[in-house]
Scaffold this motif. Structure first.
Motif, PDB file in Angstrom:
ATOM      1  N   SER A 228      13.763 -29.466  -9.919  1.00 50.62           N
ATOM      2  CA  SER A 228      13.172 -29.523 -11.255  1.00 50.62           C
ATOM      3  C   SER A 228      14.005 -28.660 -12.189  1.00 50.62           C
ATOM      4  O   SER A 228      14.357 -27.522 -11.855  1.00 50.62           O
ATOM      5  N   ILE A 229      14.371 -29.252 -13.334  1.00 52.77           N
ATOM      6  CA  ILE A 229      15.128 -28.524 -14.363  1.00 52.77           C
ATOM      7  C   ILE A 229      14.280 -28.474 -15.624  1.00 52.77           C
ATOM      8  O   ILE A 229      13.861 -29.510 -16.138  1.00 52.77           O
ATOM      9  N   ASP A 230      14.030 -27.267 -16.106  1.00 49.71           N
ATOM     10  CA  ASP A 230      13.248 -27.054 -17.321  1.00 49.71           C
ATOM     11  C   ASP A 230      14.194 -26.440 -18.346  1.00 49.71           C
ATOM     12  O   ASP A 230      14.965 -25.537 -18.012  1.00 49.71           O
ATOM     13  N   CYS A 231      14.151 -26.936 -19.578  1.00 46.70           N
ATOM     14  CA  CYS A 231      15.132 -26.522 -20.581  1.00 46.70           C
ATOM     15  C   CYS A 231      14.482 -26.468 -21.955  1.00 46.70           C
ATOM     16  O   CYS A 231      13.572 -27.244 -22.250  1.00 46.70           O
ATOM     17  N   GLY A 232      14.955 -25.556 -22.778  1.00 44.82           N
ATOM     18  CA  GLY A 232      14.464 -25.493 -24.150  1.00 44.82           C
ATOM     19  C   GLY A 232      15.579 -25.109 -25.098  1.00 44.82           C
ATOM     20  O   GLY A 232      16.619 -24.595 -24.681  1.00 44.82           O
ATOM     21  N   ALA A 233      15.376 -25.400 -26.394  1.00 44.11           N
ATOM     22  CA  ALA A 233      16.369 -25.050 -27.409  1.00 44.11           C
ATOM     23  C   ALA A 233      15.677 -24.855 -28.751  1.00 44.11           C
ATOM     24  O   ALA A 233      14.582 -25.373 -28.981  1.00 44.11           O
ATOM     25  N   ILE A 234      16.350 -24.097 -29.612  1.00 49.02           N
ATOM     26  CA  ILE A 234      15.842 -23.808 -30.953  1.00 49.02           C
ATOM     27  C   ILE A 234      16.867 -24.261 -31.988  1.00 49.02           C
ATOM     28  O   ILE A 234      18.064 -23.976 -31.847  1.00 49.02           O
ATOM     29  N   ILE A 235      16.396 -24.960 -33.007  1.00 43.11           N
ATOM     30  CA  ILE A 235      17.238 -25.279 -34.181  1.00 43.11           C
ATOM     31  C   ILE A 235      16.445 -24.876 -35.426  1.00 43.11           C
ATOM     32  O   ILE A 235      15.287 -25.282 -35.574  1.00 43.11           O
ATOM     33  N   ASP A 236      17.090 -24.102 -36.301  1.00 44.95           N
ATOM     34  CA  ASP A 236      16.444 -23.649 -37.551  1.00 44.95           C
ATOM     35  C   ASP A 236      15.083 -23.010 -37.291  1.00 44.95           C
ATOM     36  O   ASP A 236      14.158 -23.165 -38.105  1.00 44.95           O
ATOM     37  N   GLY A 237      14.930 -22.359 -36.139  1.00 49.92           N
ATOM     38  CA  GLY A 237      13.672 -21.680 -35.833  1.00 49.92           C
ATOM     39  C   GLY A 237      12.617 -22.569 -35.196  1.00 49.92           C
ATOM     40  O   GLY A 237      11.523 -22.094 -34.893  1.00 49.92           O
ATOM     41  N   TRP A 238      12.938 -23.853 -34.957  1.00 47.80           N
ATOM     42  CA  TRP A 238      11.959 -24.783 -34.381  1.00 47.80           C
ATOM     43  C   TRP A 238      12.345 -25.149 -32.957  1.00 47.80           C
ATOM     44  O   TRP A 238      13.514 -25.358 -32.659  1.00 47.80           O
ATOM     45  N   HIS A 239      11.342 -25.228 -32.088  1.00 51.32           N
ATOM     46  CA  HIS A 239      11.567 -25.279 -30.653  1.00 51.32           C
ATOM     47  C   HIS A 239      11.369 -26.663 -30.031  1.00 51.32           C
ATOM     48  O   HIS A 239      10.524 -27.438 -30.491  1.00 51.32           O
ATOM     49  N   GLY A 240      12.127 -26.908 -28.979  1.00 53.56           N
ATOM     50  CA  GLY A 240      11.910 -28.057 -28.098  1.00 53.56           C
ATOM     51  C   GLY A 240      11.819 -27.551 -26.678  1.00 53.56           C
ATOM     52  O   GLY A 240      12.400 -26.507 -26.349  1.00 53.56           O
ATOM     53  N   ASP A 241      11.103 -28.276 -25.812  1.00 56.87           N
ATOM     54  CA  ASP A 241      10.865 -27.846 -24.427  1.00 56.87           C
ATOM     55  C   ASP A 241      10.626 -29.100 -23.592  1.00 56.87           C
ATOM     56  O   ASP A 241       9.770 -29.919 -23.951  1.00 56.87           O
ATOM     57  N   ALA A 242      11.397 -29.267 -22.532  1.00 57.44           N
ATOM     58  CA  ALA A 242      11.220 -30.447 -21.677  1.00 57.44           C
ATOM     59  C   ALA A 242      11.723 -30.141 -20.279  1.00 57.44           C
ATOM     60  O   ALA A 242      12.513 -29.208 -20.079  1.00 57.44           O
ATOM     61  N   ALA A 243      11.260 -30.924 -19.322  1.00 59.71           N
ATOM     62  CA  ALA A 243      11.694 -30.744 -17.932  1.00 59.71           C
ATOM     63  C   ALA A 243      11.784 -32.107 -17.260  1.00 59.71           C
ATOM     64  O   ALA A 243      11.098 -33.055 -17.644  1.00 59.71           O
ATOM     65  N   THR A 244      12.646 -32.160 -16.247  1.00 64.81           N
ATOM     66  CA  THR A 244      12.739 -33.366 -15.444  1.00 64.81           C
ATOM     67  C   THR A 244      12.968 -32.963 -13.993  1.00 64.81           C
ATOM     68  O   THR A 244      13.289 -31.808 -13.706  1.00 64.81           O
ATOM     69  N   THR A 245      12.757 -33.893 -13.092  1.00 57.93           N
ATOM     70  CA  THR A 245      13.001 -33.620 -11.676  1.00 57.93           C
ATOM     71  C   THR A 245      14.050 -34.597 -11.172  1.00 57.93           C
ATOM     72  O   THR A 245      13.987 -35.790 -11.469  1.00 57.93           O
ATOM     73  N   VAL A 246      15.027 -34.065 -10.451  1.00 60.30           N
ATOM     74  CA  VAL A 246      16.198 -34.836 -10.048  1.00 60.30           C
ATOM     75  C   VAL A 246      16.296 -34.855  -8.524  1.00 60.30           C
ATOM     76  O   VAL A 246      16.144 -33.815  -7.877  1.00 60.30           O
ATOM     77  N   ALA A 247      16.559 -36.030  -7.974  1.00 59.94           N
ATOM     78  CA  ALA A 247      16.833 -36.152  -6.537  1.00 59.94           C
ATOM     79  C   ALA A 247      18.302 -35.835  -6.305  1.00 59.94           C
ATOM     80  O   ALA A 247      19.176 -36.404  -6.961  1.00 59.94           O
ATOM     81  N   ILE A 248      18.582 -34.910  -5.386  1.00 61.02           N
ATOM     82  CA  ILE A 248      19.964 -34.585  -5.052  1.00 61.02           C
ATOM     83  C   ILE A 248      20.363 -35.460  -3.857  1.00 61.02           C
ATOM     84  O   ILE A 248      19.824 -35.297  -2.761  1.00 61.02           O
ATOM     85  N   GLY A 249      21.297 -36.389  -4.114  1.00 61.95           N
ATOM     86  CA  GLY A 249      21.690 -37.319  -3.050  1.00 61.95           C
ATOM     87  C   GLY A 249      20.505 -38.153  -2.619  1.00 61.95           C
ATOM     88  O   GLY A 249      19.713 -38.622  -3.434  1.00 61.95           O
TER      89      GLY A 249
END
Ligand code: MG
Ligand code: MG
Length: 270
Positions: free
Chosen positions: A96-117
């Motif tokens: 599971s990879i969870d990631c977030g970012a900010i632009i101009d003070g406004w936030h995004g947040d999302a996650a996904t789950t990846v099968a390795i091989g």
């Protein structure tokens, strides 16, 4: 503007959240391609760090209560909040990879789950059920409805999919000028409860689902949440809002258009 503790965004502010959400979506897409056997979770973190910076965005994870990464990497029995490090991904891992970012003070947040091989059918089933629950949760949200309409859709989707555990100790959340805001968005519950779903509200919905029980514990690093029974877990997340026309998934590259169409839910983005 805040209404009873809930931040109501203007259209312009939602547009900034879309810009941040696209950075998050693109970062996860990049990591999805980079997450293969032999790569360390620290390498994925470095890729995400460089990419977020190249977009002119900043990370909301890095330094959050001292968190040392720009992504959370949670492998197998790790549910959420895993710290990127020297761990080498192996064939058959579920990440599971969870990631977030900010632009101009406004936030995004999302996650996904990846099968390795190559992963097992059971792993794929868990991943599909969790992702489906995320989308059905978003699809259950409509202006005039209530926050727990989402919770109920998430819960019933997972229950219908199999004997999975729904983690209750961690929830989705409001998001906007901060990553975590009221209201909480639980992954279970009766519909028709909680704050009203209004225009300008933005929510992160994030089901966390296990192959076993819903019990979790936190490792000695004070971050990594693992299943108490050692069973594997999956985690998917998107940030979305509601416009007059329908749902707009701010962290999905297509705004959610394709998945919402599959569910027969009106698309509210542009
Ligand atoms: Mg997240
Ligand atoms: Mg979140």
């Amino acid at each position: 503007m805040f209404d009873r503790g809930i931040e109501i965004k203007t259209r312009d502010q939602i547009e900034s959240m879309r810009a941040a959400g696209l950075v998050v979506g693109q970062t996860l897409e990049l990591l999805r391609g980079s997450a293969v056997a032999g790569v360390t979770t620290a390498q994925l973190d470095a890729i995400a760090h460089d990419f977020i910076r190249s977009c002119g965005a900043t990370s909301n994870f890095l330094g959050y209560h001292g968190f040392p990464g720009v992504i959370c990497t949670s492998v197998n029995e790790e549910v959420v909040h895993g710290i990127p490090g020297p761990r080498v991904l192996r064939d058959g891992d579920v990440l599971s990879i969870d990631c977030g970012a900010i632009i101009d003070g406004w936030h995004g947040d999302a996650a996904t789950t990846v099968a390795i091989g190559e992963v097992t059918d059971a792993d794929l089933g868990l991943m599909q059920a969790t992702e489906e629950a995320l989308w059905r949760g978003i699809g259950a949200a409509a202006l005039g409805g209530r926050v727990s309409d989402i919770s109920h859709a998430v819960e019933t989707t997972i229950q219908a999919a199999g004997p999975y555990g729904i983690v209750e100790g961690y929830t989705g959340h409001g998001i906007g000028s901060a990553m975590h805001q009221p209201p909480n968005v639980a992954n279970y519950g009766r519909p028709g409860r909680g704050p009203k779903l209004v225009k300008g509200l933005a929510l992160a919905v994030e089901p966390m689902v296990t192959m076993g029980t819903d019990e979790t514990r936190t490792l000695a690093d004070d971050w990594t949440v693992v299943t108490a029974d050692g069973s594997r877990a999956a985690h998917y997340e998107h940030t979305f809002t509601l416009t007059d026309r329908g749902a707009w998934v701010l962290t999905a590259l297509d705004g959610g258009a394709a998945r919402l169409a599959e569910l027969g839910v009106p698309y509210g983005g542009h």
